[in-house]
Scaffold this motif. Structure first.
Motif, PDB file in Angstrom:
ATOM      1  N   ALA A 266      53.600  31.916  14.817  1.00 51.82           N
ATOM      2  CA  ALA A 266      53.848  30.877  13.817  1.00 51.82           C
ATOM      3  C   ALA A 266      52.866  31.020  12.652  1.00 51.82           C
ATOM      4  CB  ALA A 266      53.701  29.493  14.458  1.00 51.82           C
ATOM      5  N   PHE A 267      51.594  31.244  12.967  1.00 51.25           N
ATOM      6  CA  PHE A 267      50.577  31.388  11.913  1.00 51.25           C
ATOM      7  C   PHE A 267      50.858  32.596  11.026  1.00 51.25           C
ATOM      8  CE2 PHE A 267      46.430  28.985  12.367  1.00 51.25           C
ATOM      9  CZ  PHE A 267      47.047  27.881  12.899  1.00 51.25           C
ATOM     10  N   GLN A 302      46.445  19.599  11.115  1.00 52.91           N
ATOM     11  CA  GLN A 302      45.331  20.510  10.876  1.00 52.91           C
ATOM     12  C   GLN A 302      45.770  21.807  10.196  1.00 52.91           C
ATOM     13  OE1 GLN A 302      42.958  19.958  14.474  1.00 52.91           O
ATOM     14  NE2 GLN A 302      41.681  21.608  13.665  1.00 52.91           N
ATOM     15  N   PHE A 303      46.942  22.289  10.586  1.00 54.11           N
ATOM     16  CA  PHE A 303      47.357  23.590  10.041  1.00 54.11           C
ATOM     17  C   PHE A 303      48.406  23.463   8.938  1.00 54.11           C
ATOM     18  CE2 PHE A 303      46.894  24.755  14.796  1.00 54.11           C
ATOM     19  CZ  PHE A 303      45.516  24.690  14.703  1.00 54.11           C
ATOM     20  N   LYS A 414      43.062  38.256  19.265  1.00 52.47           N
ATOM     21  CA  LYS A 414      42.196  38.572  18.114  1.00 52.47           C
ATOM     22  C   LYS A 414      42.889  38.219  16.808  1.00 52.47           C
ATOM     23  CE  LYS A 414      39.456  42.051  20.385  1.00 52.47           C
ATOM     24  NZ  LYS A 414      39.464  43.430  20.830  1.00 52.47           N
ATOM     25  N   VAL A 415      44.178  38.523  16.734  1.00 55.02           N
ATOM     26  CA  VAL A 415      44.941  38.195  15.516  1.00 55.02           C
ATOM     27  C   VAL A 415      44.943  36.674  15.338  1.00 55.02           C
ATOM     28  CG1 VAL A 415      47.252  38.214  14.467  1.00 55.02           C
ATOM     29  CG2 VAL A 415      46.363  40.271  15.558  1.00 55.02           C
ATOM     30  N   GLY A 420      42.853  31.897  12.326  1.00 59.66           N
ATOM     31  CA  GLY A 420      42.325  30.538  12.333  1.00 59.66           C
ATOM     32  C   GLY A 420      42.827  29.652  13.460  1.00 59.66           C
ATOM     33  N   LEU A 421      43.486  30.239  14.467  1.00 58.24           N
ATOM     34  CA  LEU A 421      43.910  29.416  15.610  1.00 58.24           C
ATOM     35  C   LEU A 421      42.687  28.940  16.378  1.00 58.24           C
ATOM     36  CD1 LEU A 421      46.860  31.148  17.494  1.00 58.24           C
ATOM     37  CD2 LEU A 421      46.890  28.943  16.369  1.00 58.24           C
TER      38      LEU A 421
END
Ligand code: XMP
Length: 554
Positions: A266-267, A302-303, A414-415, A420-421
Motif C-alpha cells: 500500500a505504501f 497517520q499515513f 526493509k522496504v 516509513g511503516l
C-alpha cells in the motif's frame, strides 16, 4: 539489501529521482536494469537451502535468482549473470535420473561455485570421480585451509563448517586443486583458478558455518566482480518508476490485511500513484481485539492513505453457523471473502488493476525450479505448503500489479521500514488469513469470539511487557470447546472452559518449537486471564513442537 546504500544517486534525493521520472510512462531504468548489472544465478537441484543461498547473496547487495537446474546455457546468458551457483540437492550424482545441468554452462567463462551436490556434479561432469565415502559427514566439521587465496581469502583455518553429505569427490578433474580439507573429507573445497570454477562440500550459507558469508562475499565480489547494486533505495526508486509505467492514469485496487506485505505494498503504491490507489479492508470479524480500528486509524490519520472499511462481520458469522470442521471453516471463509471482494470492488470501481503482495518464495514455488522438465516430478519434496485464505481466484478480470514479486520477506520488511511503516506493522507476528476463526475449536459464535479476543489481548500485552514479542514467532491463545473443568473462585465453585497458550519460536513457520519463556510471564498471563476473562477458569500451556504438532490448532 541495506537501508542506506552507497550506490543510490548522490546528486538527487530519492524523492527527486522519483518525481523527475513520474512523467515518463516509458521506464528506461527498470528493476530489471539494476538486476542485469550484477546478478548471480542459482541453479536449484532441490536443496532445502537453495532459497537461503539466494538470500545470503542478496545480503551482500547483489541480486540473485533461483532458476531451474536444467536451464539451457542460451537462456541463462540472456539473464547476463556474473556468476553461477549450483545448489545442493538430495540426489547422488550416480542415481538413475540424477538431475544434471547443461554442460555448456562450464564453457561460458562465467565463474561457477558448486555447493555440495553442485560440487560433486561439476566434478563429475568435468571428468573427476565421486564416490560414496567410507564415512559421511553430517553436522559440524573443522575446515583446514590449504590455499588461502581467492575463495578462501580472510577465512581462518580451523573454523566450523556445516556438512551434510554421504558422497565425496575422490579424484579431481584436470586443472583442479584442493583448497581445503576436513578430517573425513580430503576435497572439502576445490578450485580451477584459471577457469574460475569452485566447489565446496559444506554449506557456507547456513548460520552454523562460521566464515560462510566471507566466502560468499569473496565469490560475489572478488571472483565475479559484482557491484553492490541491490539496495533498498534502488529497489524502491525503480519499483515506483515501473508501477507508474504499468499503471499510467488508471486505477488500482488493493485488499489490505494489516500484515507487513499488504501494508508495504500500500505504501509503495501510494507513493507511486497516490489517489489512483484504493485500499479496501474487509473486516471478517476474526481479527484480534481493536486491530481493525487501529489499522484504519493508522492508515487514515497517520499515513493519510484512505482505507475503504467494509464491515462484513455478520455475513461471515452467519456463514460459519454450526460449522466445526477446520477445513470447512477455511473454505467457507475463503468463498465469502471472494464474494464480498467482488461486490465491493464493483461498488468502488471500475478498476483496471489488482495489486497483490506476491513474494519471491511464491514465485519460486510456482515455477517449480527443481522439477524434472520431462516428468514434472520435483527433485525435492515440499514438506508443507502454506494455506492462504483470502487468496483470490485467477479468473478475476483485473491485470495484476505485483511489485514485491522479486523480494524475500526480510527484504519486504526493509522496504516497509524505509517507506516509513511503523515497527508494529513491520515486525508484526504472522497472523493467519482466517484469523481467530481457526483458534476457536468447534463452533464460532460472537460470545466465543469475544472471550478469545479478551484472552488473546492479555497474551499480547504481557508478552510485550516482558520484552518477548520479537523473540517469538507467534504468541496467542486458543479456545477449547466442550471441555470444562472445576475451579474455585472466592468461595464459589466454577465450572468453565480452559484456554491454551501457544508461544512458539520458528525461522519460517515450517518447523517450530515451543518457547522457553520465563515462568513469571506464564504466571502473569494465567492469573490475568482467569481473573479478567469471563467464562475461563483454567490456562494450559502447549509444549508441542512442529513437527509433530502444527503451530495453529486447526
Ligand atoms: P501451521 O499451523 O500449519 O502454521 O503450523 C504455519 C504458519 O501458517 C499460518 N497459518 C495460516 N496462514 N491461512 C494463513 O494465511 C491459514 O489458513 C493458515 N493456517 C496456518 C500459521 O499462523 C503459522 O504462522
Amino acid at each position: 539489501m541495506v537501508s542506506s546504500p552507497s550506490t543510490s544517486t548522490n546528486t538527487q534525493t530519492l524523492e527527486d529521482a522519483i518525481s523527475s521520472s513520474s512523467a515518463s510512462s516509458n521506464a528506461d531504468i527498470t528493476t530489471d536494469h539494476i538486476i542485469s548489472r550484477s546478478m548471480i544465478a542459482i541453479l536449484d537441484f532441490g536443496s532445502q537451502y537453495s532459497e537461503l543461498i539466494a538470500r545470503r547473496i542478496r545480503e551482500t547487495q547483489v541480486y540473485s535468482e533461483v532458476l531451474p537446474y536444467h536451464i539451457s546455457s542460451e537462456d541463462l546468458l540472456k539473464l547476463n549473470p556474473k556468476g553461477i551457483i549450483l545448489s545442493g540437492g538430495p540426489s547422488s550424482v550416480y542415481d538413475e535420473g540424477a538431475p544434471k545441468c547443461d554442460p555448456a554452462l562450464f564453457e561460458l567463462g562465467i565463474p561457477v561455485l558448486g555447493v555440495c551436490y553442485g560440487m560433486q556434479l561439476m566434478a563429475k561432469q568435468m571428468g573427476g570421480t565421486v564416490e560414496r565415502a567410507d564415512r559421511g559427514e553430517y553436522g559440524k566439521a573443522d575446515l583446514q585451509i590449504d590455499d588461502p587465496t581467492d575463495l578462501l581469502t580472510n577465512v581462518d583455518s580451523g573454523i566450523t563448517m556445516w556438512m551434510s553429505h554421504g558422497d565425496s569427490v575422490i579424484d579431481l578433474p584436470k586443472g583442479f586443486e584442493i583448497l581445503a580439507h576436513t578430517a573425513n573429507t580430503p576435497c572439502a573445497a576445490i578450485a580451477d583458478h584459471d577457469k574460475k570454477m569452485y566447489g565446496v562440500q559444506f554449506h557456507p550459507e547456513v548460520v552454523h558455518s562460521v566464515g560462510g558469508m566471507a566466502m560468499i562475499r569473496n565469490f560475489v565480489y572478488h571472483i565475479c566482480s559484482c557491484e553492490p547494486s541491490w539496495t533498498t533505495d534502488a529497489f524502491i526508486e525503480n519499483s515506483i518508476r515501473e508501477i507508474r509505467a504499468q499503471v499510467g492514469e488508471r486505477r488500482v485496487l488493493l485488499a489490505l490485511s494489516g500484515g507487513v506485505d499488504s501494508s508495504t505494498l500500500a505504501f509503495l503504491l501510494h507513493k507511486a500513484i497516490g489517489d489512483q490507489l484504493t485500499c479496501m479492508f474487509i473486516d471478517q470479524g476474526f481479527m484480534r481485539k481493536l486491530e481493525p480500528e487501529r489499522l484504519v486509524k493508522l492508515f487514515e490519520e497517520q499515513f493519510h492513505i484512505h482505507v475503504e472499511y467494509v464491515n462484513a462481520r455478520d455475513r461471515f458469522l452467519k456463514q460459519l453457523e454450526g460449522i466445526t470442521e477446520p477445513e470447512e471453516k477455511r473454505k467457507l471463509i475463503g468463498y465469502e471473502f471472494i464474494k464480498v471482494f467482488e461486490e465491493e470492488s464493483q461498488r468502488l470501481g471500475p478498476f483496471d488493476f489488482l495489486a497483490q503482495g506476491t513474494l519471491y518464495p511464491d514465485v519460486i514455488e510456482s515455477a517449480d525450479t527443481n522439477a524434472d522438465p520431462k516428468t514434472g516430478k520435483r527433485v525435492a519434496v515440499k514438506i508443507k505448503s502454506h494455506h492462504n485464505v483470502g487468496g483470490l481466484p485467477d479468473n478475476l478480470r483485473f491485470t495484476l500489479v505485483e511489485p514485491l514479486r522479486k523480494l524475500f520477506k526480510d527484504e519486504v520488511r526493509k522496504v516497509g521500514t524505509v517507506l516509513g511503516l511503523p515497527e508494529e506493522i513491520v515486525k508484526r507476528q504472522p497472523f493467519p488469513g482466517p484469523g481467530l476463526a481457526i483458534r476457536i475449536i468447534g463452533e464460532i459464535t460472537s460470545d466465543r469470539l469475544n472471550t478469545l479476543r479478551d484472552a488473546d489481548l492479555i497474551v499480547r500485552q504481557e508478552v510485550n511487557r516482558a520484552g518477548q514479542y520479537n523473540n517469538l514467532w507467534q504468541a496467542f491463545a486458543v479456545l477449547l470447546p466442550t471441555v470444562r473443568s472445576v475451579g474455585v473462585m472466592g468461595d464459589k465453585r466454577t465450572y468453565s472452559h480452559p484456554v491454551v497458550l501457544r508461544l512458539v519460536t520458528s525461522e519460517d513457520g515450517m518447523t517450530a518449537d515451543w518457547a522457553r519463556v520465563p515462568y513469571e510471564l506464564l504466571e502473569t498471563i494465567s492469573n490475568r486471564i482467569v481473573n479478567e476473562v469471563e467464562g475461563v477458569n483454567r490456562v494450559v500451556l502447549d509444549i508441542t513442537s512442529k513437527p509433530p504438532g502444527t503451530i495453529e490448532w486447526e
